[in-house]
Design an enzyme around this catalytic site. Structure first.
Site: not given
Ligand code: NAG
Ligand code: NAG
Ligand code: NAG
Length: 385
Positions: A89, A272
């Site tokens: 992430d 992201d």
């Protein structure tokens, strides 16, 4: 979305391996010193129920609605090398893994960490709690222990073992240290997270990494710490300055172009890996939906649009534009109806549907992101950066 609420969860299942043992990079693999390569598997799972993660096939289908993408990789933790899968992430900054008290829960399907069987585990007695942009949350405590993967061996590395979680898989947050949960929420101190630990230990020379998916419909991709792969960059890498909040590595998106219409954005966006779709402001969303022939109706929270779409959704940054075929964004839901994978709400996040068409180099020291169109090839020419 506020703070580490900042990020939406990503989930990438990654299978780590160093470049030296990277079988997936067939063809002209060129090795570089001071580069750590992580190959990952791209998997998708149900947002509510990820007990049934499936590998993505070619293209989207209706079943992917409401599914989340994950970039999954495996780490070995502790003296007894416990194998735990985590979701890479870029939108968060802490590594956490489910501990053995979560055994049998969905979050533990990629393995759990047991501090009692590792001789090198040390409990720091510092709490860990985080809430992600999708409102999922996780509670635990920090430990230090050995972390190994792909030829890397980090001693006494700090990560969280969690005993309560509403998310689906452990998270390997590789964002700025200023985005670590204890810093954001003010309950603890900043610490050395994985990208910075790799530099401290001398594995890489700069705290940079590049992210790349092997094809638009790829089920694999790679993350290169301290390196970039020249063969996979189409044209020049363009460096974009940091914009927006200090704690987060955002860059400015000027506008998007769709069906010949330029829609102004002029806002910081987060790139992201923990998010699947594109999220922009409601006004951008409304203009986008209108350009695709939508009339405000939704299905599964996504806008219904005309099925016949050609051309691209183009994301325009300063000096670089990234094209994403509309055919990739618009998916059929049956009865000749289609939805677009695009959300309003103002979070300003570009997730996987954008990322897979770009070659991105994140620089956590200068807080810049360099960007190019991705060139899809099995060739490889890795250099240290
Ligand atoms: C999740 O999926 C599994 C496997 O299909 C099923 O047994 C379980 O009931 C599902 N859980 C929920 C909460 O839907
Ligand atoms: C799981 O983590 C919690 C919080 O760190 C800890 O109190 C508990 O002892 C751990 N359980 C196991 C089985 O490791
Ligand atoms: C869409 O983008 C691709 C890649 O940049 C480009 O080759 C193609 O010509 C574009 N299509 C249209 C209709 O502009």
């Amino acid at each position: 979305m506020p703070s580490v609420l900042f990020q939406t969860l990503a989930t990438i299942a990654i299978f780590l391996s160093s470049l030296s043992e990277a079988a997936p990079l067939d063809g002209l693999t060129k090795r570089a010193d001071k580069v750590i390569g992580l190959d990952f598997d791209y998997v998708v799972g149900d947002v509510q129920n990820t007990t049934e993660l499936t590998k993505r096939g070619d293209g989207y289908d209706a079943e992917l609605i409401n599914k989340k993408s994950f970039y999954l990789t495996y780490l070995e933790l502790g003296s007894d090398k416990q194998k735990v899968g985590v979701d890479i992430d870029t939108g968060s900054s802490d590594l956490w893994v489910p501990n053995s008290s979560l055994y049998g829960r969905p979050v533990a399907q990629y393995g759990t960490y047991d501090s009692l069987t590792s001789k090198t585990s040390r409990n720091t007695h510092q709490p860990f709690r985080i809430v992600y942009g999708d409102l999922s949350s996780t509670l635990g405590t920090y430990v230090t222990d050995d972390v190994t993967f792909g030829g890397v061996d980090l001693k006494d590395f700090q990560f969280a073992q969690t005993f309560q979680s509403s998310t689906n898989v452990g998270i390997l947050g590789i964002g700025l240290e200023s985005l670590e949960a204890p810093v954001i929420y003010g309950y603890g101190n900043q610490y050395t997270n994985l990208p910075f630990a790799l530099k401290e230990a001398g594995y890489i020379d700069s705290v940079k990494y590049s992210l790349y998916l092997n094809s638009p419909s790829a089920s694999t991709g790679s993350l290169l710490f301290g390196g970039k792969d020249l063969a996979k960059i189409d044209g020049e890498l363009v460096t974009l300055p940091h914009s927006g909040e200090d704690a987060r590595l955002d860059v400015t998106l000027n506008s998007i172009t769709v069906s010949g219409k330029v829609i102004d954005v002029t806002a910081p966006v987060n790139l992201d890996s923990g998010t699947t779709l594109t999220y922009l402001s409601n006004s951008v969303y409304n203009a986008f939906v209108k350009a695709l022939g939508g009339n405000g109706q939704k299905f599964a929270q996504l806008p219904i649009v005309d099925c016949q779409q050609t051309g691209n959704l183009t994301y325009n940054f300063d000096g670089i534009s990234i094209d994403v075929p509309l055919a990739d964004i618009v998916q059929p839901i049956g009865f000749n109806r289609c939805v677009a994978q695009f959300m309003g709400g103002g979070q300003n996040i570009l997730g996987d549907t954008f990322l897979r068409y770009a070659y991105l180099v994140y620089d956590l020291e200068t807080k810049e992101i360099s960007m190019a169109k991705a060139k899809f090839t099995t060739k490889s020419d890795v250099v240290a950066i």
